[in-house]
Design an enzyme around this catalytic site. Structure first.
Site, PDB file in Angstrom:
ATOM      1  N   HIS A  24       0.804  -1.223   0.000  1.00  0.00           N
ATOM      2  CA  HIS A  24       0.000   0.000   0.000  1.00  0.00           C
ATOM      3  C   HIS A  24       0.838   1.274   0.000  1.00  0.00           C
ATOM      4  O   HIS A  24       0.778   2.121   0.886  1.00  0.00           O
ATOM      5  CB  HIS A  24      -1.121   0.022   1.047  1.00  0.00           C
ATOM      6  CG  HIS A  24      -0.759  -0.401   2.457  1.00  0.00           C
ATOM      7  ND1 HIS A  24       0.219   0.202   3.191  1.00  0.00           N
ATOM      8  CD2 HIS A  24      -1.298  -1.332   3.267  1.00  0.00           C
ATOM      9  CE1 HIS A  24       0.283  -0.347   4.382  1.00  0.00           C
ATOM     10  NE2 HIS A  24      -0.625  -1.278   4.447  1.00  0.00           N
ATOM     11  N   HIS A  78      -3.670  -9.407  15.032  1.00  0.00           N
ATOM     12  CA  HIS A  78      -3.926  -8.195  14.243  1.00  0.00           C
ATOM     13  C   HIS A  78      -4.888  -8.540  13.111  1.00  0.00           C
ATOM     14  O   HIS A  78      -4.694  -9.530  12.415  1.00  0.00           O
ATOM     15  CB  HIS A  78      -2.583  -7.707  13.688  1.00  0.00           C
ATOM     16  CG  HIS A  78      -2.620  -6.449  12.902  1.00  0.00           C
ATOM     17  ND1 HIS A  78      -3.627  -5.519  12.994  1.00  0.00           N
ATOM     18  CD2 HIS A  78      -1.733  -5.940  11.998  1.00  0.00           C
ATOM     19  CE1 HIS A  78      -3.354  -4.500  12.172  1.00  0.00           C
ATOM     20  NE2 HIS A  78      -2.223  -4.736  11.555  1.00  0.00           N
ATOM     21  N   GLU A  80      -5.517  -6.813  10.307  1.00  0.00           N
ATOM     22  CA  GLU A  80      -5.159  -6.453   8.923  1.00  0.00           C
ATOM     23  C   GLU A  80      -4.967  -7.746   8.121  1.00  0.00           C
ATOM     24  O   GLU A  80      -4.404  -8.724   8.606  1.00  0.00           O
ATOM     25  CB  GLU A  80      -3.896  -5.564   8.883  1.00  0.00           C
ATOM     26  CG  GLU A  80      -3.750  -4.919   7.517  1.00  0.00           C
ATOM     27  CD  GLU A  80      -2.780  -3.733   7.479  1.00  0.00           C
ATOM     28  OE1 GLU A  80      -2.040  -3.488   8.445  1.00  0.00           O
ATOM     29  OE2 GLU A  80      -2.782  -3.048   6.433  1.00  0.00           O
ATOM     30  N   ASP A  82      -3.200  -9.015   5.865  1.00  0.00           N
ATOM     31  CA  ASP A  82      -1.954  -9.761   5.623  1.00  0.00           C
ATOM     32  C   ASP A  82      -1.696 -10.773   6.734  1.00  0.00           C
ATOM     33  O   ASP A  82      -0.848 -11.655   6.580  1.00  0.00           O
ATOM     34  CB  ASP A  82      -0.750  -8.818   5.416  1.00  0.00           C
ATOM     35  CG  ASP A  82      -0.618  -7.737   6.478  1.00  0.00           C
ATOM     36  OD1 ASP A  82      -1.627  -7.378   7.113  1.00  0.00           O
ATOM     37  OD2 ASP A  82       0.507  -7.233   6.651  1.00  0.00           O
ATOM     38  N   HIS A 144      -0.318  -1.779  14.976  1.00  0.00           N
ATOM     39  CA  HIS A 144      -0.449  -0.707  14.045  1.00  0.00           C
ATOM     40  C   HIS A 144      -1.904  -0.252  13.824  1.00  0.00           C
ATOM     41  O   HIS A 144      -2.151   0.830  13.294  1.00  0.00           O
ATOM     42  CB  HIS A 144       0.212  -1.227  12.748  1.00  0.00           C
ATOM     43  CG  HIS A 144      -0.192  -0.769  11.436  1.00  0.00           C
ATOM     44  ND1 HIS A 144      -0.503  -1.555  10.361  1.00  0.00           N
ATOM     45  CD2 HIS A 144      -0.300   0.490  11.000  1.00  0.00           C
ATOM     46  CE1 HIS A 144      -0.782  -0.852   9.326  1.00  0.00           C
ATOM     47  NE2 HIS A 144      -0.676   0.393   9.653  1.00  0.00           N
ATOM     48  N   ASP A 163       3.135  -6.756  13.955  1.00  0.00           N
ATOM     49  CA  ASP A 163       3.799  -5.731  13.139  1.00  0.00           C
ATOM     50  C   ASP A 163       5.011  -5.102  13.845  1.00  0.00           C
ATOM     51  O   ASP A 163       5.970  -4.687  13.175  1.00  0.00           O
ATOM     52  CB  ASP A 163       2.808  -4.610  12.775  1.00  0.00           C
ATOM     53  CG  ASP A 163       1.904  -4.979  11.605  1.00  0.00           C
ATOM     54  OD1 ASP A 163       2.203  -5.954  10.886  1.00  0.00           O
ATOM     55  OD2 ASP A 163       0.899  -4.282  11.400  1.00  0.00           O
ATOM     56  N   TYR A 191      10.689   0.124   7.885  1.00  0.00           N
ATOM     57  CA  TYR A 191       9.364  -0.331   8.328  1.00  0.00           C
ATOM     58  C   TYR A 191       8.818   0.619   9.394  1.00  0.00           C
ATOM     59  O   TYR A 191       7.660   1.057   9.345  1.00  0.00           O
ATOM     60  CB  TYR A 191       9.485  -1.759   8.885  1.00  0.00           C
ATOM     61  CG  TYR A 191       8.168  -2.425   9.155  1.00  0.00           C
ATOM     62  CD1 TYR A 191       7.564  -3.229   8.197  1.00  0.00           C
ATOM     63  CD2 TYR A 191       7.516  -2.250  10.369  1.00  0.00           C
ATOM     64  CE1 TYR A 191       6.345  -3.831   8.450  1.00  0.00           C
ATOM     65  CE2 TYR A 191       6.301  -2.841  10.624  1.00  0.00           C
ATOM     66  CZ  TYR A 191       5.722  -3.642   9.660  1.00  0.00           C
ATOM     67  OH  TYR A 191       4.511  -4.229   9.914  1.00  0.00           O
ATOM     68  N   HIS A 222       6.379  -9.990  10.167  1.00  0.00           N
ATOM     69  CA  HIS A 222       7.045  -9.766   8.880  1.00  0.00           C
ATOM     70  C   HIS A 222       8.543  -9.923   9.072  1.00  0.00           C
ATOM     71  O   HIS A 222       9.119  -9.346   9.994  1.00  0.00           O
ATOM     72  CB  HIS A 222       6.801  -8.339   8.360  1.00  0.00           C
ATOM     73  CG  HIS A 222       5.376  -8.035   8.019  1.00  0.00           C
ATOM     74  ND1 HIS A 222       4.741  -8.586   6.929  1.00  0.00           N
ATOM     75  CD2 HIS A 222       4.479  -7.215   8.609  1.00  0.00           C
ATOM     76  CE1 HIS A 222       3.498  -8.112   6.876  1.00  0.00           C
ATOM     77  NE2 HIS A 222       3.319  -7.291   7.881  1.00  0.00           N
TER      78      HIS A 222
HETATM   79 FE1  FEO Z   1      -0.677  -3.924  10.013  1.00  0.00          FE
HETATM   80 FE2  FEO Z   1       1.392  -6.413   8.664  1.00  0.00          FE
HETATM   81  O1  FEO Z   1      -0.211  -5.486   9.047  1.00  0.00           O
END
Ligand code: FEO
Length: 391
Positions: A24, A78, A80, A82, A144, A163, A191, A222
């Site tokens: 994004h 989380h 989100e 991903d 996040h 995250d 990041y 990640h």
């Molecule tokens: Fe806030 Fe890796 O997602």
């Protein structure tokens, strides 16, 4: 990729996104991973999932260890997508599994996957018994999203940080002692600058809580897992989240016929003459997410554009919008640009920086058509003197 044992009965079972180049709007030149972790205790537990297109890879990884239908607990740190997109697929294989998330996480998961999702809100500090092991949860809202939480496995001293402490790096290596530390820390900084920066106060709170835990491994969602240099990444997070700036400058500009570029270089020279390190970026060429890495810790941010149609160049406008959203703190701003007749661009930039709460020690700097050598020397001197005063 195969599952990777990260501790006794604990495995990485995530997916590697080798081809991702844009997350994004953040340029991810090294790709990324979505890390999911499987705990093979009496109650088999999955911590987070992966982005939808990597679910076959994640299911293959899990299936090399157990039949996925045996999963009893899914922890969603989380919402989100991903990290949560795979939950419905896991629940198809293991329909009796229960999903544990923060209170905000439960709301968010139901908004994504339907009200029937069997999701339970965990309480901060509550222990979830898995058998020999247990899990406890630390809410970290806005690191996040409002739903984020950390999951801690005390028996193995592992913090599943989602995250927080992540980096966008696709690699077959899973641990910090297996890859070049400068690459790892650069990507962790990028990041932070592009994802976590607006939430410094929340990061400081989370770090205080984490300081009370005995941690030997940080397993983010990640990139690379930290098992060697935990102090290195934690001290960087302390610094980045404190809003502490260094005596360095970033000059960001775009140019039409080279005049604003000449001004950018003269400004950079001024900082250099004052003994400060300076980096220069052209928003027509450089990616805004790379610029943010330098912006993160720089005290002086100088932004320039020539006037085009009574406005600023679109690439500079895009950078300003991105910068304002990330809301860096304690910055000193300088707006500049060349013009032919209207000359509005430096004032437009100045106003934007003002609304971003930058300190603006000088009026917008503008030069007509092509600056002379003398003009540029005067500009360098002005910046050099200014940065000495603001020091
Ligand atoms: Fe806030 Fe890796 O997602």
């Amino acid at each position: 990729m195969n599952p990777v044992k990260i501790s006794e009965k604990v495995y990485w079972v995530g997916g590697i996104d080798w081809k991702l180049r844009n997350f994004h709007g953040y340029s991810t030149q090294r790709g990324t991973t979505y890390n999911a972790y499987l705990i093979l205790d009496d109650r088999i537990t999955l911590i987070d999932t992966v982005k939808h297109h990597l679910m076959p890879e994640m299911l293959r990884n899990i299936s090399k260890l157990i039949d996925p239908s045996r999963i009893e607990i899914i922890v969603s740190n989380h919402v989100e997508m991903d990290h949560s997109a795979g939950i419905p697929q896991i629940l198809k294989r293991a329909p009796k599994a229960k999903v544990y998330a923060s209170a905000n996480g439960v709301i968010g998961l139901k908004k994504h996957y339907g009200d029937k999702l069997n999701a339970i809100a965990v309480k901060p500090g509550e222990d979830l018994q898995l058998g020999q092991y247990s899990l406890s949860f630390v809410p970290t809202p806005m690191v996040h999203w409002p739903d984020n939480m950390l999951t801690y496995l005390p028996e193995k001293k592992i913090l599943f940080s989602n995250d927080a402490f992540g980096q966008h790096i696709a690699s077959l290596e899973r641990f910090d002692d297996e890859i070049d530390n400068s690459v790892l820390m650069y990507e962790a900084e990028k990041y932070y600058a592009n994802i976590v920066l607006p939430y410094g106060a929340q990061v400081q709170k989370a770090l205080k809580i984490a300081a009370g835990l005995d941690i030997e491994m940080i397993a983010p969602s990640h990139g690379i897992i930290f098992r060697k240099d935990l102090a290195g990444i934690i001290s960087r997070y302390q610094k980045w989240s404190s809003g502490q700036n260094e005596e360095k400058a970033v000059v960001v500009y775009d140019t039409m016929w080279g005049s604003t570029e000449k001004m950018a270089h003269a400004i950079a020279q001024g900082f250099s003459d004052a003994g400060k390190s300076v980096s220069i970026f052209n928003t027509g060429i450089d990616h805004i997410s790379d610029v943010m890495v330098e912006v993160l810790s720089a005290k002086y941010i100088c932004i320039g554009s020539p006037t085009l149609n009574n406005n600023i160049l679109p690439s500079v406008a895009a950078f300003l919008a991105y910068l304002k959203g990330l809301a860096p703190k304690g910055k000193i701003g300088i707006a500049f640009g060349s013009y032919g007749w209207g000359g509005q661009s430096p004032a437009i930039i100045h106003k934007e920086l003002e609304s971003a709460k930058f300190t603006l020690p000088v009026e917008p700097i503008k030069m007509n058509y092509i600056p002379s050598e003398d003009d540029l020397i005067i500009l360098s001197d002005k910046i050099s003197k200014l940065s000495a005063v603001e020091n």
